[in-house]
Design a protein around this motif. Structure first.
Motif, short mmCIF file in Angstrom:
data_model
loop_
_atom_site.label_atom_id
_atom_site.label_comp_id
_atom_site.label_asym_id
_atom_site.label_seq_id
_atom_site.Cartn_x
_atom_site.Cartn_y
_atom_site.Cartn_z
N ALA A 16 0.81 -1.23 0.00
CA ALA A 16 0.00 0.00 0.00
C ALA A 16 0.84 1.27 0.00
CB ALA A 16 -0.93 0.00 1.21
N SER A 17 2.16 1.11 0.09
CA SER A 17 3.01 2.29 0.18
C SER A 17 3.77 2.58 -1.12
CB SER A 17 4.04 2.11 1.32
OG SER A 17 3.37 1.94 2.55
N GLU A 71 4.34 3.85 -5.01
CA GLU A 71 3.85 5.03 -5.71
C GLU A 71 2.59 4.71 -6.50
OE1 GLU A 71 5.42 8.24 -9.09
OE2 GLU A 71 6.85 6.91 -8.07
N GLU A 115 -0.40 4.39 -4.10
CA GLU A 115 -0.85 5.69 -3.62
C GLU A 115 -1.66 6.42 -4.69
OE1 GLU A 115 -0.65 6.85 -0.68
OE2 GLU A 115 0.87 5.64 0.32
N ASP A 116 -1.19 6.33 -5.95
CA ASP A 116 -1.92 6.98 -7.05
C ASP A 116 -3.28 6.33 -7.24
OD1 ASP A 116 0.17 8.68 -7.51
OD2 ASP A 116 0.99 7.58 -9.22
N ALA A 126 -5.07 4.69 -5.01
CA ALA A 126 -5.94 4.99 -3.87
C ALA A 126 -6.51 6.40 -3.97
CB ALA A 126 -5.18 4.82 -2.57
N ALA A 127 -5.66 7.35 -4.37
CA ALA A 127 -6.11 8.74 -4.52
C ALA A 127 -7.15 8.85 -5.62
CB ALA A 127 -4.93 9.65 -4.81
#
Length: 266
Positions: free
Chosen positions: A128-129, A131, A134-135, A137-138
């Motif tokens: 989950a960390s 890049e 993160e993209d 999830a956003a």
């Protein structure tokens, strides 16, 4: 959601908020248990797939939800897979279980009491960390909010039911209504629209715990005057048990109204 297990090639699961729609999508080879204890009993592998909510289970949270009582139903050689949150498992109870048999605990959340135990396997917590994650999830969060503002659709909420209605028909206004999950509210809603001679083209009602959520598409034929819809919005907002309403028409995010202790607020 809590937990799925493999026993002689069979899968059993337990989910306290499983919707009928989601249940119908499950393979018929999956057995649904009526409690966590029943789901884990006799399991070879147990997987936890729940969010972490502060507070004990008695307080409505999930801290330590896999505690001594639940673990007492484990098989002596059961393997617990926890890739959800470390706080879900009572470390003291898990350590006692690991030292009493040949069970295993696999997680990506190192815990001081368990991380170096010979029957514990700790894996890197990286997925989950990245890049890319993160993209993604956003993007998912932005899409979820946009869908809610534009269509009233709710998905992945922690306290509201998943709700989705097909696209709003042409010549229709969409209403959303949040109310306490008590008998009679839906009937009063339909009566309010009928009293204004407004036709409900399609609707959906979903509930989760004490909250119910409604989405209704109302025909605009013969009701081109916006005042008609403002009047009915005030009427349904002030129904006993209704918390808030929203008219989805024009600019997304507008058209909100709330019942504040018997006062109409917009």
């Amino acid at each position: 959601r809590i937990p799925y297990h493999v026993q002689s090639g069979k899968i059993k699961g337990y989910d306290p908020v499983l919707s009928i729609e989601a249940a119908l999508k499950l393979p018929n080879t999956i057995d649904l248990a009526d409690s966590i204890s029943a789901a884990v009993a006799g399991a070879d592998y147990i997987s936890i797939n729940i969010p972490y909510i502060k507070g004990t289970p008695e307080e409505g949270g999930t801290h330590g939800i896999i505690g001594k009582d639940i673990i007492s139903h484990f098989s002596p050689d059961a393997v617990l897979l926890n890739f959800a949150r470390g706080e879900l498992v009572d470390s003291e109870a898990m350590k006692e279980f690991l030292e009493s048999g040949n069970g295993r605990y696999v997680s990506d959340f190192p815990e001081d009491l368990l991380w170096n135990h010979e029957n514990v396997v700790i894996l890197p917590h990286l997925g989950a960390s990245t890049e890319e994650a993160e993209d993604a999830a956003a993007s998912m969060a932005a899409d979820t909010i946009r869908d809610f503002l534009e269509t009233g659709t709710i998905v992945n909420s922690v306290n509201f039911p998943n709700t989705s209605l097909p696209d709003r028909p042409e010549h229709a206004v969409r209403f959303t209504v949040v109310n306490r999950n008590i008998p009679g509210v839906l009937a009063h809603l339909t009566e309010a629209f009928a009293s204004e001679k407004l036709n409900i083209m399609q609707q959906i009602n979903q509930s989760r715990g004490e909250i119910a959520y409604n989405v209704l598409d109302i025909s605009t034929e013969g009701h081109e005057n916006v005042v008609d819809f403002k009047n009915v919005q005030e009427k349904i907002t002030m129904i006993d048990g209704v918390v808030s309403t929203r008219v989805i028409y024009g600019t997304p995010g507008k058209g909100y109204a709330k019942n504040l202790e018997g006062e109409y607020f917009i």
